[in-house]
Structure formats: C-alpha cells, structure tokens
Design a protein around this motif. Structure first.
Motif, PDB file in Angstrom:
ATOM      1  N   UNK A 220       0.828  -1.230  -0.094  1.00 35.20           N
ATOM      2  CA  UNK A 220      -0.242  -0.011  -0.072  1.00 35.20           C
ATOM      3  C   UNK A 220       0.876   1.217   0.101  1.00 35.20           C
ATOM      4  N   UNK A 221       0.235   2.353   0.018  1.00 36.70           N
ATOM      5  CA  UNK A 221       0.791   3.617  -0.308  1.00 36.70           C
ATOM      6  C   UNK A 221       1.570   4.129   0.943  1.00 36.70           C
ATOM      7  N   UNK A 222       1.406   3.553   2.162  1.00 38.07           N
ATOM      8  CA  UNK A 222       1.957   4.022   3.397  1.00 38.07           C
ATOM      9  C   UNK A 222       3.165   3.328   3.592  1.00 38.07           C
ATOM     10  N   UNK A 223       3.473   2.583   2.546  1.00 41.98           N
ATOM     11  CA  UNK A 223       4.932   1.900   2.620  1.00 41.98           C
ATOM     12  C   UNK A 223       5.036   0.471   2.840  1.00 41.98           C
ATOM     13  N   UNK A 224       3.877  -0.121   3.224  1.00 47.42           N
ATOM     14  CA  UNK A 224       3.656  -1.745   3.438  1.00 47.42           C
ATOM     15  C   UNK A 224       3.974  -2.465   2.371  1.00 47.42           C
ATOM     16  N   UNK A 225       4.838  -3.529   2.807  1.00 48.02           N
ATOM     17  CA  UNK A 225       5.121  -4.591   1.612  1.00 48.02           C
ATOM     18  C   UNK A 225       5.239  -5.742   2.374  1.00 48.02           C
ATOM     19  N   UNK A 226       4.316  -6.797   2.449  1.00 47.16           N
ATOM     20  CA  UNK A 226       4.314  -7.909   3.172  1.00 47.16           C
ATOM     21  C   UNK A 226       3.834  -9.223   2.216  1.00 47.16           C
ATOM     22  N   UNK A 227       4.897 -10.242   2.263  1.00 48.94           N
ATOM     23  CA  UNK A 227       4.484 -11.424   1.624  1.00 48.94           C
ATOM     24  C   UNK A 227       3.620 -12.327   2.676  1.00 48.94           C
ATOM     25  N   UNK A 228       2.567 -12.897   2.574  1.00 50.24           N
ATOM     26  CA  UNK A 228       1.961 -13.260   3.257  1.00 50.24           C
ATOM     27  C   UNK A 228       1.978 -14.779   2.760  1.00 50.24           C
ATOM     28  N   UNK A 229       2.382 -15.891   3.729  1.00 45.52           N
ATOM     29  CA  UNK A 229       2.535 -17.271   3.317  1.00 45.52           C
ATOM     30  C   UNK A 229       1.331 -17.776   2.686  1.00 45.52           C
ATOM     31  N   UNK A 230       1.435 -18.787   2.145  1.00 44.76           N
ATOM     32  CA  UNK A 230       0.125 -19.440   1.700  1.00 44.76           C
ATOM     33  C   UNK A 230      -0.146 -20.898   2.655  1.00 44.76           C
ATOM     34  N   UNK A 231      -1.165 -21.376   2.597  1.00 41.38           N
ATOM     35  CA  UNK A 231      -1.620 -22.535   3.427  1.00 41.38           C
ATOM     36  C   UNK A 231      -1.442 -23.756   2.567  1.00 41.38           C
ATOM     37  N   UNK A 232      -0.625 -24.816   3.049  1.00 44.26           N
ATOM     38  CA  UNK A 232      -0.188 -25.953   2.172  1.00 44.26           C
ATOM     39  C   UNK A 232      -1.427 -26.751   2.543  1.00 44.26           C
ATOM     40  N   UNK A 233      -1.950 -27.389   1.148  1.00 45.06           N
ATOM     41  CA  UNK A 233      -2.931 -28.472   1.035  1.00 45.06           C
ATOM     42  C   UNK A 233      -2.739 -29.196  -0.125  1.00 45.06           C
ATOM     43  N   UNK A 234      -3.347 -30.400  -0.089  1.00 44.25           N
ATOM     44  CA  UNK A 234      -3.160 -31.302  -1.487  1.00 44.25           C
ATOM     45  C   UNK A 234      -4.228 -30.768  -2.415  1.00 44.25           C
ATOM     46  N   UNK A 235      -3.736 -30.112  -3.473  1.00 38.86           N
ATOM     47  CA  UNK A 235      -4.671 -29.552  -4.319  1.00 38.86           C
ATOM     48  C   UNK A 235      -5.405 -30.361  -5.258  1.00 38.86           C
ATOM     49  N   UNK A 236      -6.727 -30.341  -5.529  1.00 40.96           N
ATOM     50  CA  UNK A 236      -7.236 -31.074  -6.343  1.00 40.96           C
ATOM     51  C   UNK A 236      -7.995 -30.342  -7.394  1.00 40.96           C
ATOM     52  N   UNK A 237      -8.310 -28.955  -7.442  1.00 42.31           N
ATOM     53  CA  UNK A 237      -8.701 -28.187  -8.569  1.00 42.31           C
ATOM     54  C   UNK A 237      -8.647 -26.814  -8.149  1.00 42.31           C
ATOM     55  N   UNK A 238      -7.568 -26.182  -8.670  1.00 40.95           N
ATOM     56  CA  UNK A 238      -7.539 -24.759  -8.362  1.00 40.95           C
ATOM     57  C   UNK A 238      -8.603 -23.668  -9.152  1.00 40.95           C
ATOM     58  N   UNK A 239      -9.566 -24.420  -9.733  1.00 41.75           N
ATOM     59  CA  UNK A 239     -10.662 -23.118 -10.568  1.00 41.75           C
ATOM     60  C   UNK A 239     -10.976 -21.868  -9.781  1.00 41.75           C
ATOM     61  N   UNK A 240     -11.498 -22.125  -8.817  1.00 36.61           N
ATOM     62  CA  UNK A 240     -12.179 -21.163  -8.065  1.00 36.61           C
ATOM     63  C   UNK A 240     -11.366 -20.687  -6.759  1.00 36.61           C
ATOM     64  N   UNK A 241     -10.211 -20.888  -6.682  1.00 38.78           N
ATOM     65  CA  UNK A 241      -9.557 -20.711  -5.467  1.00 38.78           C
ATOM     66  C   UNK A 241      -9.505 -19.092  -5.488  1.00 38.78           C
ATOM     67  N   UNK A 242      -9.019 -18.397  -6.502  1.00 39.35           N
ATOM     68  CA  UNK A 242      -8.967 -16.932  -6.612  1.00 39.35           C
ATOM     69  C   UNK A 242     -10.076 -16.486  -6.149  1.00 39.35           C
ATOM     70  N   UNK A 243     -11.262 -16.940  -6.367  1.00 34.01           N
ATOM     71  CA  UNK A 243     -12.593 -16.375  -6.228  1.00 34.01           C
ATOM     72  C   UNK A 243     -12.931 -16.540  -5.000  1.00 34.01           C
ATOM     73  N   UNK A 244     -12.404 -17.700  -4.100  1.00 35.39           N
ATOM     74  CA  UNK A 244     -12.374 -17.774  -2.781  1.00 35.39           C
ATOM     75  C   UNK A 244     -11.542 -16.964  -1.851  1.00 35.39           C
ATOM     76  N   UNK A 245     -10.678 -16.667  -2.442  1.00 39.32           N
ATOM     77  CA  UNK A 245      -9.636 -15.506  -1.770  1.00 39.32           C
ATOM     78  C   UNK A 245     -10.267 -14.156  -1.973  1.00 39.32           C
ATOM     79  N   UNK A 246     -10.452 -13.675  -3.080  1.00 39.89           N
ATOM     80  CA  UNK A 246     -11.248 -12.414  -3.330  1.00 39.89           C
ATOM     81  C   UNK A 246     -12.482 -12.371  -2.196  1.00 39.89           C
ATOM     82  N   UNK A 247     -13.513 -13.140  -2.257  1.00 42.51           N
ATOM     83  CA  UNK A 247     -14.795 -13.183  -1.491  1.00 42.51           C
ATOM     84  C   UNK A 247     -14.481 -13.237  -0.089  1.00 42.51           C
ATOM     85  N   UNK A 248     -13.331 -13.967   0.380  1.00 38.24           N
ATOM     86  CA  UNK A 248     -13.153 -13.998   2.040  1.00 38.24           C
ATOM     87  C   UNK A 248     -12.330 -12.809   2.380  1.00 38.24           C
TER      88      UNK A 248
END
Length: 303
Positions: A220-248
């Motif tokens: 963000x413009x305040x100077x924050x730059x953070x890499x947030x680690x992912x949560x490791x799972x066994x992936x079956x289908x990544x189709x809507x993972x981005x939509x789950x992320x945005x909605x949450x």
C-alpha cells in the motif's frame, strides 16, 4: 455484530468441467474422466464465497432466458446469495468450458452470453451498492459497467475491491475509484507493465498480488509490503481458489479486520477451495476457513 454487507457486480456462467490426466495441447484430443456442471462465473463465485465466509451478499448481473439461466439462478439462490436484482435477458447465459488435469491445473474458455448485455445500472442497483460495506467487481462484464459501479460506490462511501480478471489494461477512471486491487502476476503485468505489485500503487492505494500456493503479496501507499505465506494443502482443483480468496478478503475487510491479517485469512480460503473439484461447489464456509487459518496462524475473524 451485524453481518457485513457485500455487493458483487459481475458475471454468472454455467461451468462445464471435465477432468483429464493432462491438459490437451493444440490439436490434441485427450480422454477425460469425471464431468460436472456447476454454477460459476467470477461474479457468482465471489458472491457465494462471500456468503459462505459470513457476509450478507447480493449479486448484480445478468443471466440468459435459457435452461442454463434457470439452473444458475436456482443454484445461486440455494447458496444464500440475494438474487433479487439479478437480471434475466433474452438469449444464452454465459458458459465456461473448463478442463482440469491431475495436478489441479486448468484451462478455461468463457463465452459471455448474457453477461455482455449487462451494460448499465438501474436505480435499485445503485441503491444496493450505496448500502453495502464493500463492492466487489471483476472484468467478465463490460468494463463500462464496472466503472459505473465503482464510481457509484466511491460517491456513497462504499469500499471498492476490484479483482482485475481476466487480464486487460484498465481505464484510469476505474482505477481512480478502486480502494483495493486484487491481481495475479499476469494481471499486474497487463495493468502496470510489471509482474509485481509495487508499480500498481501509481494507480491504486492498495494492491494484493496472489501467488498461488505461495500465498499473496500485499502493498500500500503507506509503505507496507508484506508477503503473506500460503496454506499448504493437497490441491485437487484450483479453478475457483482465486474467487474464494477475493470473496473472503472482502468479508474480512468489511468486518474491520486489519488488512494484512485479512489477506492471510483469504489465503486460507483459497487453499480450502483448492481441496475440492469444481467452482462454486468447492467454495469453503467460514468454519473451514477458520480451521485452516487456525492450524497455520491463529484464530480467524469471529472464531
């Protein structure tokens, strides 16, 4: 505490999903396995994701007068999304043709259908946007409609989250009305010419670049730059993972969660979604998100 209010302006498609060992190359036919039809489209997916994450959610968009449209509305209704302002237009509904391989990677072809007819906003639709805590939009409907919705939200004091997918250059008028931009590497490149998030701050005050299984990168413009680690799972289908992320993410932010923590909770939502086949049917509920978040980092919003 009252439920957060989220309005999603976006697409609704019928997803036709086929599983195969490998994704076909140009000119190649591969033998598939499981086949399902699922309510999808980035708008519908993100609306269902927001409901399951805990928000009272409305979807503004358009479906066709065909059989797919009837099924789409019934399934979106059944998921708990308010479809009172979802339009029915004469003709075909949007359709997505999706192939998923054994590793959970996918290829997608989308035909917009009725989504392309969503070219203006009515008074009741503008009122719904003004009454929301957060407006969520994507780019599977005409960009002029997205711009009008974002401007209406800005004028009403409603926060605007734009998931800039599919990738394209965006008008300055739209970017000026965005509070939080959500992109992947390809989408960042299309907007700023660079495949990292910091250059996006020339156009928007906050940005999140999703990194798949590696998590997300918030700036963000305040100077924050953070890499947030992912949560490791066994992936079956990544189709809507981005939509789950945005909605949450929209829900956690609307509830007043600190933004970096909201991004982490959203990463847990994306990971939970990737554990199942399908789009809207794979989107996780709040308890599932909290469980993954708690295992990896600590209690989530409202836990």
């Amino acid at each position: 505490m009252d439920r957060a209010r989220v309005v999603v302006v976006g697409s609704a498609n019928m997803d036709l999903v086929a599983k195969a060992t490998t994704l076909p190359q140009a000119g190649e036919t591969v033998l598939g396995g499981e086949f399902v039809t699922v309510a999808g489209g980035k708008g519908a997916n993100q609306a269902i994701a927001a409901v399951r994450a805990g928000a009272a959610t409305s979807l503004l968009g358009a479906i066709g007068s065909d059989a797919f449209g009837v099924t789409l509305k019934a399934r979106i209704d059944a998921a708990g999304v308010d479809t009172g302002l979802l339009r029915v237009v004469y003709g075909a509904s949007g359709v997505a043709l999706i192939t998923v391989d054994a590793a959970g990677e996918n290829t997608i072809v989308v035909t917009p259908g009725a989504n392309g007819a969503f070219t203006d906003l009515t008074g009741p639709e503008l009122a719904a946007i003004a009454s929301a805590d957060v407006l969520v939009a994507q780019l599977e409907i005409p960009v002029e409609t997205v711009t009008a919705a974002a401007r209406a939200a800005r004028e009403a004091g409603t926060r605007v989250v734009l998931n800039a997918a599919p990738a394209r250059a965006l008008p300055a008028e739209l970017l000026d009305a965005v509070d939080l931009l959500v992109v992947n590497q390809t989408e960042a490149l299309a907007i700023s010419g660079e495949s990292r998030p910091e250059p996006l701050l020339a156009s928007v005050p906050r940005a999140v670049q999703t990194l798949g299984a590696e998590g997300a990168w918030y700036v963000d413009r305040s100077g924050t730059s953070v890499r947030v680690p992912g949560v490791r799972v066994e992936t079956v289908d990544s189709t809507a993972a981005g939509d789950a992320f945005t909605g949450a993410l929209a829900v956690a932010w609307a509830e007043g969660r600190e933004i970096v923590e909201a991004v982490g909770w959203a990463c847990a939502a994306g990971a939970a979604c990737a554990r199942r086949l399908g789009a809207s049917t794979a989107l996780p509920n709040r308890a599932e998100i909290d469980e993954l978040w708690s295992v990896s980092r600590g209690p989530g919003p409202g836990a």
